[in-house]
Design a protein around this motif. Structure first.
Motif, PDB file in Angstrom:
ATOM      1  N   ALA A  96       0.782  10.833  -5.272  1.00  0.00           N
ATOM      2  CA  ALA A  96       1.652   9.998  -4.369  1.00  0.00           C
ATOM      3  C   ALA A  96       2.147   8.933  -5.273  1.00  0.00           C
ATOM      4  CB  ALA A  96       1.167   9.733  -3.175  1.00  0.00           C
ATOM      5  N   HIS A  97       1.310   8.498  -6.188  1.00  0.00           N
ATOM      6  CA  HIS A  97       1.628   7.058  -6.931  1.00  0.00           C
ATOM      7  C   HIS A  97       1.839   7.418  -8.547  1.00  0.00           C
ATOM      8  CE1 HIS A  97       1.432   4.382  -3.673  1.00  0.00           C
ATOM      9  NE2 HIS A  97       0.269   4.956  -3.266  1.00  0.00           N
ATOM     10  N   SER A 126       4.332   7.722  -9.939  1.00  0.00           N
ATOM     11  CA  SER A 126       5.374   6.787 -10.611  1.00  0.00           C
ATOM     12  C   SER A 126       4.725   5.612 -11.229  1.00  0.00           C
ATOM     13  CB  SER A 126       6.281   6.291  -9.307  1.00  0.00           C
ATOM     14  OG  SER A 126       7.026   7.278  -8.861  1.00  0.00           O
ATOM     15  N   LEU A 127       3.556   5.174 -10.656  1.00  0.00           N
ATOM     16  CA  LEU A 127       2.841   4.030 -11.279  1.00  0.00           C
ATOM     17  C   LEU A 127       2.541   4.096 -12.571  1.00  0.00           C
ATOM     18  CD1 LEU A 127       1.249   1.247 -10.701  1.00  0.00           C
ATOM     19  CD2 LEU A 127      -0.376   2.406  -9.864  1.00  0.00           C
ATOM     20  N   LEU A 166       0.590  -3.822 -10.907  1.00  0.00           N
ATOM     21  CA  LEU A 166       0.510  -3.481  -9.588  1.00  0.00           C
ATOM     22  C   LEU A 166       1.378  -4.260  -8.751  1.00  0.00           C
ATOM     23  CD1 LEU A 166      -3.495  -2.817  -9.572  1.00  0.00           C
ATOM     24  CD2 LEU A 166      -1.775  -1.073  -9.447  1.00  0.00           C
ATOM     25  N   TYR A 174       5.009  -2.787  -9.188  1.00  0.00           N
ATOM     26  CA  TYR A 174       5.112  -1.740  -8.720  1.00  0.00           C
ATOM     27  C   TYR A 174       5.387  -1.359  -7.041  1.00  0.00           C
ATOM     28  CZ  TYR A 174       4.032   3.166  -7.349  1.00  0.00           C
ATOM     29  OH  TYR A 174       4.007   4.261  -6.439  1.00  0.00           O
ATOM     30  N   SER A 175       4.434  -2.576  -6.504  1.00  0.00           N
ATOM     31  CA  SER A 175       4.462  -2.419  -5.023  1.00  0.00           C
ATOM     32  C   SER A 175       5.405  -3.114  -4.573  1.00  0.00           C
ATOM     33  CB  SER A 175       3.244  -3.134  -4.454  1.00  0.00           C
ATOM     34  OG  SER A 175       2.741  -4.192  -4.996  1.00  0.00           O
ATOM     35  N   GLN A 179       8.494  -0.519  -4.823  1.00  0.00           N
ATOM     36  CA  GLN A 179       8.157   0.476  -4.000  1.00  0.00           C
ATOM     37  C   GLN A 179       8.733  -0.004  -2.740  1.00  0.00           C
ATOM     38  OE1 GLN A 179       7.395   3.243  -5.119  1.00  0.00           O
ATOM     39  NE2 GLN A 179       5.645   4.109  -3.966  1.00  0.00           N
ATOM     40  N   ALA A 194       7.152  12.805 -10.640  1.00  0.00           N
ATOM     41  CA  ALA A 194       6.667  11.507  -9.656  1.00  0.00           C
ATOM     42  C   ALA A 194       7.649  11.307  -8.548  1.00  0.00           C
ATOM     43  CB  ALA A 194       6.474  10.356 -10.399  1.00  0.00           C
ATOM     44  N   GLN A 228       7.395  11.796  -4.306  1.00  0.00           N
ATOM     45  CA  GLN A 228       7.715  10.642  -3.266  1.00  0.00           C
ATOM     46  C   GLN A 228       8.368  11.313  -2.144  1.00  0.00           C
ATOM     47  OE1 GLN A 228       9.943   8.061  -5.532  1.00  0.00           O
ATOM     48  NE2 GLN A 228       8.388   6.649  -6.019  1.00  0.00           N
TER      49      GLN A 228
END
Lengths: 67, 246
Positions: free
Chosen positions: A10-11, A13-14, B27, B30-31, B34, B206, B210
């Motif tokens: 699910a992640h 992409s990261l 991180l 990215y969050s 997102q 990816a 999603q």
């Protein structure tokens, strides 16, 4: 296993970000050919994707519904 | 989820001196991207991979941080790509019943999509005056990076240029692909996923995950198969074309 695999995916992409940043720093390599490369890259990506989807869609319709 | 708050300057000064900087930065960004994508209802320009790469790249440029310093921390995320590749098999096994009866249409679609994508890339770039090295570097752009670099080398291209083009292709495909497929009237998640994986490798995969795990499963399958097909066929199929064009 299901939860771990799906959690990681699910992640997904990261996980591409670190390598992507490294690659971005080489963007100036494109130089004077940037326009030719950009146009070819965008159009061919769309052409490849549309061809794949159309072909699969057409063949699956021909195959008809499965019993 | 709201964007994470910016760390205070003191904390940042501390983090910047440790490998944790790259990890934390990745991180956080990215969050935030997102969350932005969720709020923008999946608008193509709000692709989290593209936005994060741009933001982190600009940050490194502005702050004068060398890439190896950033990667010292970010490598912990990069490392997970290995396990994630293995994990791709799990959703695929869960789709086994559909896969068993779809292998023939999907196999033909893979051939058609890989051939048309590769040929159109080379021919369009040639028509616009790209050099022979560029054409050879562009040919394997829809294949996952390590394999694409190997193919480019065989064809007489520049592997490092190929790495750039592969990432750009992934971002273009992942951000515009779902909209393109919808416009074409393709709604089957298996077909959408397969097309995303064929044209836009891992970054497309990816994006597919999603949307939903079924789309992701077929994207992962297509990514693997197109890498295999391209590695086996591009050197002899595109090599002569490149020699003929130049």
């Amino acid at each position: 296993l299901h939860a771990t695999a799906h959690g990681l995916l699910a992640h997904l992409s990261l996980l591409f970000i670190p390598a992507g940043v490294g690659v971005l720093l080489h963007l100036q390599r494109l130089g004077q050919e940037a326009t030719a490369i950009g146009v070819a890259l965008v159009l061919s990506t769309w052409i490849g994707m549309a061809t794949t989807a159309w072909t699969a869609h057409w063949l699956m319709q021909r195959q008809g519904p499965h019993p | 989820m709201s964007p994470a708050p910016l760390p205070s300057t003191g904390l940042w000064a501390y983090l910047a001196t440790t490998p944790l900087m790259g990890l934390t930065l990745t991180l956080l960004v990215y969050s935030a991207t997102q969350a932005l994508q969720t709020r923008g209802r999946g608008h193509p320009l709000l692709n989290p991979v593209a936005l994060s790469i741009l933001l982190i790249g600009s940050w490194l440029g502005l702050s004068g941080t060398p890439y190896p310093v950033y990667f010292e921390g970010a490598q912990f995320i990069h490392f997970l790509l290995g396990p994630a590749t293995v994990a791709l098999a799990v959703p695929l096994v869960e789709q086994w019943h559909r896969l068993r009866r779809l292998w023939r249409p999907l196999g033909v679609a893979l051939l058609a999509g890989t051939a048309s994508g590769t040929l159109s890339a080379v021919l369009i770039a040639h028509a616009l005056g790209a050099s022979p090295e560029t054409l050879a570097s562009l040919a394997p752009k829809s294949v996952t990076t390590p394999i694409a670099m190997g193919i480019a080398e065989t064809l007489g291209g520049l592997p490092s240029l190929t790495a750039v083009l592969v990432v750009c292709t992934g971002i273009v495909g992942a951000s515009t692909g779902p909209l393109l497929l919808r416009r074409l009237g393709i709604n089957d998640p298996a077909i959408c996923g397969f097309a995303l994986g064929t044209a836009a490798h891992g970054i497309g995969t990816a994006r597919a995950f999603q949307v939903n795990p079924e789309m992701g499963a077929f994207a992962g399958l297509a990514m693997g198969l197109s890498a295999l097909l391209s590695a086996m066929s591009l050197p002899w199929a595109i090599g002569p074309l490149l020699r003929w064009l130049t």
